[in-house]
Design an enzyme around this catalytic site. Structure first.
Site, PDB file in Angstrom:
ATOM      1  N   ASP A  67       3.769  38.519  46.155  1.00 42.92           N
ATOM      2  CA  ASP A  67       4.711  37.798  45.417  1.00 42.92           C
ATOM      3  C   ASP A  67       5.586  38.385  44.503  1.00 42.92           C
ATOM      4  O   ASP A  67       6.691  38.201  43.645  1.00 42.92           O
ATOM      5  CB  ASP A  67       3.892  36.501  44.598  1.00 42.92           C
ATOM      6  CG  ASP A  67       3.456  35.554  45.492  1.00 42.92           C
ATOM      7  OD1 ASP A  67       3.990  35.417  46.656  1.00 42.92           O
ATOM      8  OD2 ASP A  67       2.523  34.899  45.097  1.00 42.92           O
ATOM      9  N   ARG A 111      13.059  36.207  51.428  1.00 50.95           N
ATOM     10  CA  ARG A 111      13.345  36.956  50.374  1.00 50.95           C
ATOM     11  C   ARG A 111      13.868  38.182  50.611  1.00 50.95           C
ATOM     12  O   ARG A 111      14.464  38.762  49.786  1.00 50.95           O
ATOM     13  CB  ARG A 111      11.954  36.941  49.543  1.00 50.95           C
ATOM     14  CG  ARG A 111      11.766  35.697  49.046  1.00 50.95           C
ATOM     15  CD  ARG A 111      10.499  35.702  48.286  1.00 50.95           C
ATOM     16  NE  ARG A 111      10.453  34.386  47.568  1.00 50.95           N
ATOM     17  CZ  ARG A 111       8.972  34.032  47.186  1.00 50.95           C
ATOM     18  NH1 ARG A 111       7.885  34.781  47.303  1.00 50.95           N
ATOM     19  NH2 ARG A 111       9.027  32.652  46.356  1.00 50.95           N
TER      20      ARG A 111
END
Length: 456
Positions: free
Chosen positions: A331, A362
């Site tokens: 994360d 991402r």
């Protein structure tokens, strides 16, 4: 959706601040409180849209959840056999954790339930959790994903459990380490007639194991193998109290900001320091980051403490995160790449293909963000390289968050080190995990404007 206008920092960021409760721990505390017998108290666990999705899901299943004071939740547990059929679909919002962990519970029920989500969640892969739950006798179906053969997405139709109304034991090896799938299997194991063995290529975050152990469930872990032995389980979980630790993932953005702004001194208070989540801290040490860890206590087996950091100056050097280390910092990888933008040399993230299937891709998103700030980077299948530029300010940028809270916050932090104002578009997604992000940065001394509805 609101935009953020982030101005280059004109003064140091100074202060000691709390951060939002750790979502991973709060999700699990809420679900286990719903399955426990008696009244549980969860303090600090109601920040962010994802947690509200889990609370709404519990209420839809007949669990009473009250909020007597801001941030305090009282859950009246119904026991393992006390859930009731929902009146309609259960909306998981943007929360993949809610959907996947809840699947592990609902697959053991004698009623059917449909789990839905927003557009982003409805694109995320769900066969990874559905397949092992089917192998142990459950029913779970989804929408076929036209982008990949054999993949399904939400909405998910879960249950009812076919006769003989009990899940079987299972020994399952995850093809890719994933704490959400592991947790779903362990939660389903509370309802099984035999052991649940789960093996991973690399140990993923172990919040579920720690919490179940603290509540007396028979959990055994050896390396990357974890077992819940239903034959030694009493069939009941006790009510409990927990003050949920702060989220290291949220703290990471404040710590990064302090390292980018000259003269800064920032402390993030009472942050969760679970070793399976703390890969970022190891990478930062290797980058010669001026960060100090002060361990102070624990909560249901989760170590907690304060994190102190100062301006990194010219001392920050490029770092590398791959393999097991990348798994323990998944994360935080976007903001790690953001820090790499101001480090000497190259910062590399690899073995992180999982970044492709989160709220957005991402890897592609960070390549776009870093490029917008004038940085040279190289996108790879499983990661990204960025060449740091510590000697002069970053270019002022106009960045689209793509609806991803971590991309939006990373861009906002980089904007503090830019040559002019930076616009972060579609910043309302930040409320998913850090509703007070803008307000916290302002309290530390940053100058940020919100255009449109409040994103603070």
């Amino acid at each position: 959706m609101p935009d953020l206008i982030v101005h280059p920092a004109e003064r140091p960021l100074i202060g000691s601040v709390p951060v939002p409760a750790d979502k991973s721990i709060a999700h699990r505390a809420l679900l286990l409180a719903g399955l426990a017998t008696g009244r549980s108290r969860i303090q600090g666990g109601m920040q962010g849209g994802d947690i509200r999705s889990t609370v709404s899901a519990l209420r839809a299943l007949g669990i009473r959840v009250d909020e007597p004071t801001p941030g305090e939740l009282i859950v009246e547990g119904a026991g393992l056999s006390g859930l009731r059929a929902p009146d309609g679909p259960i909306d998981c919002g943007n929360s993949g954790t809610t959907m996947r962990l809840l699947s592990g519970i609902l697959v053991a029920q004698r009623f059917a339930a449909r789990l839905t989500g927003d557009a982003s969640l409805s694109r995320r892969p769900m066969e990874r959790v559905a397949r092992p739950l089917r192998l142990r006798g459950g029913r779970i179906e989804g929408q076929l994903d036209p982008r990949k053969i054999g993949e399904i997405t939400a909405p998910l139709d879960v249950g009812p459990l076919p006769e003989p109304h009990v899940l079987s034991s299972i020994e399952y090896e995850l093809p890719v380490s994933c704490d959400q799938v592991k947790s779903a299997l362990l939660l389903s194991g509370l309802f099984a007639d035999g052991p649940t063995f789960v093996r991973e290529p690399i140990v993923s975050r172990d919040h579920t194991e720690r919490m179940l152990t603290a509540l007396g469930a028979p959990i055994d872990s050896v390396g990357a193998m974890v077992c819940l032995d239903a034959l030694r389980f009493s069939g009941a979980l006790p009510a409990f109290e927990i003050d949920v630790p702060g989220d290291l993932s949220a703290a990471a953005f404040l710590l990064a900001a302090a390292q980018l702004v000259p003269g800064s001194r920032v402390t993030a208070r009472r942050v969760g320091l679970n070793p399976t989540r703390a890969g970022l801290l190891e990478v930062l040490r290797d980058m010669d980051s001026p960060i100090a860890v002060e361990i102070k206590g624990e909560a249901l087996g989760e170590p907690t403490g304060d994190l102190h950091v100062t301006f990194a100056g010219a001392g920050l050097r490029g770092g590398r995160a791959g393999g097991e280390l990348a798994s323990r910092a998944m994360d935080e990888l976007p903001i790690l790449l953001g820090l790499g933008a101001r480090a000497r040399g190259v910062t590399e993230v690899f073995d992180a293909r999982e970044l492709r299937v989160q709220e957005t891709d991402r890897i592609a998103a960070m390549a776009s963000v870093l490029g917008a700030f004038g940085l040279r980077c190289e996108e790879r299948t499983d990661g990204l390289l960025v060449e740091g530029r510590p000697d002069r300010p970053l270019d002022a940028a106009d960045v689209d968050s793509r609806g991803d809270h971590r991309i939006a916050m990373t861009a906002a932090v980089l904007g503090l080190a830019a040559s002019g104002p930076t616009r972060v578009r579609d910043a309302g997604c930040i409320a998913t995990s850090f509703p007070l992000f803008v307000g916290t940065l302002r309290a530390l001394g940053a100058r940020i404007e919100v255009e449109g509805a409040s994103a603070a």
